[in-house]
Design an enzyme around this catalytic site. Structure first.
Site, mmCIF file in Angstrom:
data_model
loop_
_atom_site.group_PDB
_atom_site.id
_atom_site.type_symbol
_atom_site.label_atom_id
_atom_site.label_comp_id
_atom_site.label_asym_id
_atom_site.label_seq_id
_atom_site.Cartn_x
_atom_site.Cartn_y
_atom_site.Cartn_z
ATOM 1 C CG LEU A 55 12.764 5.297 -9.440
ATOM 2 C CD1 LEU A 55 14.015 5.950 -10.021
ATOM 3 C CD2 LEU A 55 13.130 4.339 -8.315
ATOM 4 N N GLY A 92 7.970 4.047 -4.846
ATOM 5 C CA GLY A 92 9.213 3.510 -5.399
ATOM 6 C C GLY A 92 10.452 4.300 -5.007
ATOM 7 C CE LYS A 126 -1.207 -2.893 0.189
ATOM 8 N NZ LYS A 126 -1.878 -2.035 -0.742
ATOM 9 C CG HIS A 171 -3.904 -4.714 4.095
ATOM 10 N ND1 HIS A 171 -3.944 -3.476 3.474
ATOM 11 C CD2 HIS A 171 -3.247 -4.517 5.262
ATOM 12 C CE1 HIS A 171 -3.332 -2.584 4.247
ATOM 13 N NE2 HIS A 171 -2.906 -3.188 5.324
ATOM 14 C CD GLU A 217 -6.333 0.898 3.640
ATOM 15 O OE1 GLU A 217 -6.623 1.647 2.682
ATOM 16 O OE2 GLU A 217 -5.252 0.284 3.709
#
Length: 294
Positions: free
Chosen positions: A11, A15, A167, A170, A174
């Site tokens: 978290l 998260g 990803k 990606h 980037e």
């Protein structure tokens, strides 16, 4: 949309916001983090105990050893028919290994590349997903809750590993885009004739072929610090840039721009690079990545 129950492990910056966005969509999220102040339960065992079967557990911890130990522990706690989703920045080759380890116990596996950084709670998270149709379908309500509104921002990219591979590419793109903005910015700053580099960047936000969210973030950064004087020209690399270049070598695909942008970051380890001030500023804008002050 059926309300569902999700276990979420990790978290942190991403998260914690993801838990909030999924809850806003009406689903139940039970979160576990090593930090008891943000955790809903005291242990992984308690998390699994509180979920009704078939369970879906989403892992949002750092790639490598932390993810491996979490997958190992879940393998001992979960039951046949449960699913583990790895939403961290794991290498796609790890996904294949984790899927095999869990499949031996009848546990499904889905990998999810997640993009959105510190803006994801409000704007949504772009999701690139790998796994079987059946397993992906079981997690779909959570993907729908996380993705941005509208038609885009979610793809079932292919089999296990395809989400994180997408990803990774990606992030490679980037790298190269950020490098191009940074190089252009340094050249503009260098010449005598251009008085207002920040406003040149701002003027590009409408009608130009290079307008993008990264450009908007560059303007934000320049609004906060016109010449980026407060930053040191140092930018870390997250690992995905390196993996992209390694994958290109393995597949004999030429990636000159992406490879050059990775090596440019290494140059930032050596001296105070003006370009790297812009890269550092952009990484801070979209991802909340740490910057080093002078």
């Amino acid at each position: 949309m059926n309300d569902m129950q999700l276990g979420l492990i990790g978290l942190g910056k991403m998260g914690g916001n993801m838990r909030e966005r999924i809850r806003r969509a009406g689903h139940e999220v039970i979160g576990y983090d090593r930090n008891p102040e943000v955790s809903d339960v005291a242990s992984l065992a308690e998390l699994v105990e509180k979920l009704k079967g078939p369970r879906v557990v989403w892992v949002m911890v750092p790639a490598g050893a932390a993810t491996q130990s979490t997958v190992d522990e879940l393998g001992g706690l979960l039951s046949e028919g449960d699913i583990v989703v790895d939403g961290g920045n794991s290498r796609w080759t790890d996904d294949e290994k984790h899927a095999q380890e869990l499949a031996a116990k009848g546990i499904g596996f889905v990998d999810a590349g997640v993009s959105g950084g510190v803006w994801g709670l409000e704007n949504g998270y772009a999701l690139m997903v790998g796994g079987s149709e059946e397993n992906v379908a079981k997690v779909k309500p959570v993907f729908d809750a996380l993705k941005p509104e509208g038609d885009f921002g979610y793809v079932h990219a292919g089999k296990v590993g395809a989400g994180h591979f997408s990803k990774m590419v990606h992030n490679g793109i980037e790298y190269a885009m950020m490098q191009a903005y940074a190089e252009g910015w340094e050249l503009l700053e260098k010449v005598d004739s251009v008085d207002n580099v920040r406003e040149v960047f701002r003027s590009w936000q409408e009608g130009t072929v290079i307008r993008s969210w990264l450009l908007d973030l560059a303007v934000n950064a320049l609004d906060e610090d016109t010449h980026l004087d407060k930053l040191r020209g140092f930018a870390a690399d997250s690992g995905e840039g390196r993996w992209t270049v390694e994958a290109a070598i393995d597949n004999s695909v030429p990636l000159p721009a992406i490879t050059a942008s990775l090596f440019a970051r290494f140059s930032s380890r050596q001296e105070d690079s003006p370009q790297m001030k812009m890269i550092a500023a952009l990484r801070n804008q979209f991802g909340g990545h740490a910057v080093e002050s002078k």
